[in-house]
Design a protein around this motif. Structure first.
Motif, PDB file in Angstrom:
ATOM      1  N   THR A 157       0.012   8.850  -8.251  1.00 43.82           N
ATOM      2  CA  THR A 157       0.578   7.736  -7.497  1.00 43.82           C
ATOM      3  C   THR A 157       0.928   6.595  -8.461  1.00 43.82           C
ATOM      4  O   THR A 157       0.477   6.576  -9.619  1.00 43.82           O
ATOM      5  CB  THR A 157      -0.409   7.211  -6.449  1.00 43.82           C
TER       6      THR A 157
ATOM      7  N   ARG B  45       4.509   8.699  -4.951  1.00 43.25           N
ATOM      8  CA  ARG B  45       4.246   9.640  -6.042  1.00 43.25           C
ATOM      9  C   ARG B  45       5.274   9.530  -7.159  1.00 43.25           C
ATOM     10  O   ARG B  45       6.478   9.540  -6.921  1.00 43.25           O
ATOM     11  CB  ARG B  45       4.250  11.075  -5.499  1.00 43.25           C
TER      12      ARG B  45
ATOM     13  N   SER C 268       1.019   4.020  -3.102  1.00 47.41           N
ATOM     14  CA  SER C 268       0.713   5.427  -2.831  1.00 47.41           C
ATOM     15  C   SER C 268       1.877   6.365  -3.106  1.00 47.41           C
ATOM     16  O   SER C 268       1.723   7.589  -3.016  1.00 47.41           O
ATOM     17  CB  SER C 268       0.268   5.583  -1.366  1.00 47.41           C
TER      18      SER C 268
ATOM     19  N   GLN D 129       0.820  -1.201   0.000  1.00 45.96           N
ATOM     20  CA  GLN D 129       0.000   0.000   0.000  1.00 45.96           C
ATOM     21  C   GLN D 129       0.858   1.256   0.000  1.00 45.96           C
ATOM     22  O   GLN D 129       0.553   2.239  -0.678  1.00 45.96           O
ATOM     23  CB  GLN D 129      -0.931   0.012   1.218  1.00 45.96           C
ATOM     24  N   GLN D 130       1.950   1.213   0.758  1.00 45.62           N
ATOM     25  CA  GLN D 130       2.861   2.356   0.785  1.00 45.62           C
ATOM     26  C   GLN D 130       3.479   2.581  -0.588  1.00 45.62           C
ATOM     27  O   GLN D 130       3.599   3.722  -1.051  1.00 45.62           O
ATOM     28  CB  GLN D 130       3.958   2.120   1.831  1.00 45.62           C
TER      29      GLN D 130
END
Length: 257
Positions: free
Chosen positions: A55, A49, A47, A43-44
């Motif tokens: 993302t 950029r 997300s 998930q990190q």
């Protein structure tokens, strides 16, 4: 497939890798704590950029819409060679530069700063060891890097497979036989104990000792700081014969020299 070979896909992969490197010092510290290889939180990573501002997850969705194929972020890793090391990679039978179905990364570390041309020489040695890891399906540097749950699972499998052979033997003898087989499994599975694919008169540990002396590495020692082997569809398809694939890689290496 055609999507993986496209310039747009390769650009997204490169941009995602650059975004992953910006995740912060805590991730770099985790890589050092994990023995040089840290699997990034999905998930990190999704997300993170891109340079465009979107993302990674949004970048995947955008490209999927353009090519009309499903594109999803599956996993990512951060590999660290420490303060005085080099990170090298090998891609087996790349369909385009840097992209294939099997890849391996090896990080070599010295005890003090590396200068040219030594850094370049160690980068080549690391690439050769990455090829070895790809060919031998090597997953661990040494026994100390094998997770306890993996050792316990292998021990249980060996005990089960040897049950008929050990029938009637005292428990202490049975345990000793299983531990002997487990030690052999570890030796066969760990990079430092394996015969070097390009010269099987040496183990990888002996090769590193030899190269540290011949190349006059500062401190007289070379360590494998990290090892990672990945394969497309890993865990989703039948396992290829280890011996056959190792022979294929060795033959390709011999042909390239």
């Amino acid at each position: 497939d055609f999507v993986g070979r496209s310039a747009e896909f390769q650009q997204l992969v490169t941009a995602a890798a650059r975004a992953a490197l910006q995740l912060g010092p805590e991730v770099t510290a985790a890589a050092a704590a994990d023995g040089g290889v840290h699997e990034l939180d999905a998930q990190q990573l999704a997300s993170a950029r891109l340079a465009s501002g979107s993302t990674i997850e949004e970048g995947c969705a955008l490209l999927a819409g353009q090519v009309r194929e499903n594109i999803a972020l599956r996993r990512g890793y951060l590999i660290s060679a420490g303060a005085h090391g080099v990170v090298s990679s090998y891609v087996h039978m790349p369909v385009i530069a840097g992209a294939g179905r099997i890849a391996a990364v090896v990080a070599l570390a010295a005890r003090s700063p590396l200068q040219q041309p030594l850094q370049q020489q160690l980068a080549q040695l690391g690439a050769d060891l990455a090829m070895h890891a790809a060919g031998m399906n090597t997953q661990y540097i040494s026994r100390q890097y094998i997770p306890t749950d993996v050792l316990e699972a292998v021990r249980a499998d060996l005990a089960s497979a040897s049950e008929a052979q050990m029938s009637g033997k005292p428990a202490a003898v049975m345990a000793k036989i299983v531990e002997g087989k487990l030690a052999k499994w570890c030796k066969d599975s760990c990079l430092l104990d394996q015969p070097y694919l390009l010269d099987d008169s040496l183990t990888v540990a002996q090769l590193l000792k030899q190269q540290a002396q011949q190349l006059s590495v500062p401190g007289g020692r070379l360590d494998v700081a990290a090892l990672l082997r990945v394969q497309v569809g890993e865990g989703l398809q039948r396992e290829e014969s280890k011996a056959d694939f190792a022979a294929e890689v060795a033959a390709m290496a011999a042909g390239g020299k």
